[in-house]
Design an enzyme around this catalytic site. Sequence first.
Site, PDB file in Angstrom:
ATOM      1  N   ASP A 175      45.919  41.778  41.611  1.00  0.00           N
ATOM      2  CA  ASP A 175      46.400  42.806  40.683  1.00  0.00           C
ATOM      3  C   ASP A 175      47.735  42.325  40.117  1.00  0.00           C
ATOM      4  OD1 ASP A 175      46.897  45.409  39.396  1.00  0.00           O
ATOM      5  OD2 ASP A 175      45.309  46.121  40.721  1.00  0.00           O
ATOM      6  N   HIS A 246      45.445  43.943  34.599  1.00  0.00           N
ATOM      7  CA  HIS A 246      45.851  43.894  36.018  1.00  0.00           C
ATOM      8  C   HIS A 246      45.978  42.449  36.502  1.00  0.00           C
ATOM      9  CE1 HIS A 246      45.764  48.204  37.040  1.00  0.00           C
ATOM     10  NE2 HIS A 246      44.697  48.314  36.285  1.00  0.00           N
ATOM     11  N   GLU A 309      41.291  49.608  32.982  1.00  0.00           N
ATOM     12  CA  GLU A 309      42.656  49.808  32.513  1.00  0.00           C
ATOM     13  C   GLU A 309      43.249  48.558  31.861  1.00  0.00           C
ATOM     14  OE1 GLU A 309      44.237  53.184  35.587  1.00  0.00           O
ATOM     15  OE2 GLU A 309      44.393  51.119  36.253  1.00  0.00           O
TER      16      GLU A 309
END
Length: 543
Positions: A175, A246, A309
Site C-alpha cells: 500500500d 495505493h 480507490e
Amino acid sequence: MLLPRPLSTTPGDGELVLDAATRLHAPEELWGVLAWLQGALRPATGLPLREADEPADARVVLALDPALGERLGPESFTLRVTARGVLVTGADRAGAFYGCQALLQLLPPEVHRRALVTGVRWAVPAVEVEDAPRFGWRGAMLDVARHFMPKHDVLRFVDLMAMHRLNVLHLHLTDDQGWRLEVRRHPRLTEVGAWRRESQVGATEDSPGDGRPHGGYYTQDDVREIVAHAAERCITVVPEIESPGHVQAALAAHPELGVTGEPLEVFTRWGIDPNVLNTEESTVAFFTDVLDEVMDLFPSRYIGIGGDECPKEQWRADPRTQELMRERGLATEEDLQAWFVRRLDDHLTARGRRLFGWDEILEGELAPGATVASWRGMAGAVAAARRGHDVVACPDDVVYLDYRQSESPDEPIPVSIPLTVEDVYAFEPVPPQLSEDEARHVLGGQANIWTEHADSPRTVDYLAFPRLCAVAEALWSRGERDFPDFERRLQEHLARLDAVGVEHRRADGPRPWQQRPGVPGRPDTREEREAHVAQLVAGISAP
Ligand code: ACM
C-alpha cells in the site's frame, strides 16, 4: 458447546477420558491432520497420545469417507464420541481437520494452553455431531501494509483462523505506507518501500506524526513458511499487490513508475493518496514481473491486484498519460484504469490464475474468471454476480473490523460506524436481489481488518475478537441466525480465546490500556456513511 454452530448435535451417554493409555490412529492421507491434533492436545494434557497401527487399538480414530461429501458437501465431517472412543470422519482432509477442531472444543478450554495444566480431567462428553460449511470462501483480510505484522503473529493469526474454520487469509501486502513482500528482481521495493519515517497518529487530517520509524517485510522464505503453515490448517493464502493506486511505497523505491517521476517518501499519512502508477508498458511489465514472483510463492488460484480507490487527477493533468490514452483509444481515465486492470487480468489468466480485485474493477470489462471483493456495501456483489463474476462479500458496513465497536468515546481511535458483535453476526453474503443462478456466484465472504489505527497485534486482537467469531459462524453455519444462542456459545468460547491469550474486546468495552485517550478518531453516523458510499458506487453498474 460448539462455535460455529453445527448442522446437528445429538448428545449421548457417558464420556471418554483421554489418559496415558489413549492412542490415536489415522490413515496415511490424514497423517498431517493427526500430527496437528497431537500437537494441539499434548502441551496442556501432557499425555503421550501415541499412534496405533490399527484402528482397533486406538481410542481416537480419524477416517475419510468421500460418500459423506456426496451427502453433505466438501469440508463436511461427522464426530462420534462414545465412552469407548472418538471417531472423526471427514469427507476430505479439511473435513477431518474441522472434526478435530470440533473435538478440541468438546474438551475443557484449558486444552488451549501451551504447557502442562494439572488438575483437569480431559473428558469429552458423548455426542454425535454432523457438520458442513455453508460457503467455500470463509475469509479474513489482514492489512499488513499499514502496520507490519511480524511473521510470528501472522502464524498465530492463521492458527486463530483455523480454530474458527476460516479457510482464506487474504494478505494485503502493499500500500502507500509500506511494501511487505521481498521481490527478488526488484529488491528496492523492500529496501526502500518497507520502511517509513513515521506514522500518523489519529484519523483526522491534522493528526500529528509519531516521529518513530516503522516497517518490516516478509522474505520469500517467510512467505513459504506462512503459506505452508496455512495449508497444513486448510487455509489458502490469497496475496494482494495493490495497483494502480495505493502504490506510494513502490514509487518511493521506483519513482520511474509514477506519473510525475518526482522522488517521494513512503507515505506517512492515512487516507487516499493522489500518487498513482503511470501506465507505460515498462510499468505494466514491472508489475507482471512482480506477479510472476507472487505466483511462484502463492499457490492460490486467486491473486489480488487491488484496484480500489485510484484517484484520476494525475492522469488527467499529465500530457503523456493523455497521449497514451489517445494511442490506446481510451476515452476516459476510468477506461485507462480498466485497461490497466485488464492487462494484469490477461497475465494472470494466461497462467491459470484468477484475478481478485476490489469492486472498482467492475468499472471495466473483465475476464470471466475475475473475482470481485464487494466492499462498498453489497452493490458490487449484485453487479458482479449479474455479470457472471464470482463474488466475495465483504461489505464495509457489516464486516470492516477496523470500524469502531460502540458509540463510546473510549473506543481506541474510533472510525466510521459502530459495528457490534450482533451487527457482524447478521452478515449475509448473498444479496436478496439475486436469483438462485446469480447467487451461485457468491463464493462466500470475508472480514477485512485494516490497520491504519491498529499499530500492534494486540490491537488487531481487540478489533478482530470476538467479531471474527461472529463472521466465522455467519459463513459456516446453515439455517436461521439466532443471536442469543450464539451469545451463549460465545461466552464459553471466550474462555478458549483467553486460554490462547487473545486480547479480545470485553462486552463492557475497552480496558484502559486498550484505549487511546486524546487521539482523534473519525466517527460517522450511518447516514453519513450511506451518503458517502452512494457517491462511491455510482459508477459500479458500468459498463
Ligand atoms: C477498501 O476498503 N479500500 C477496499
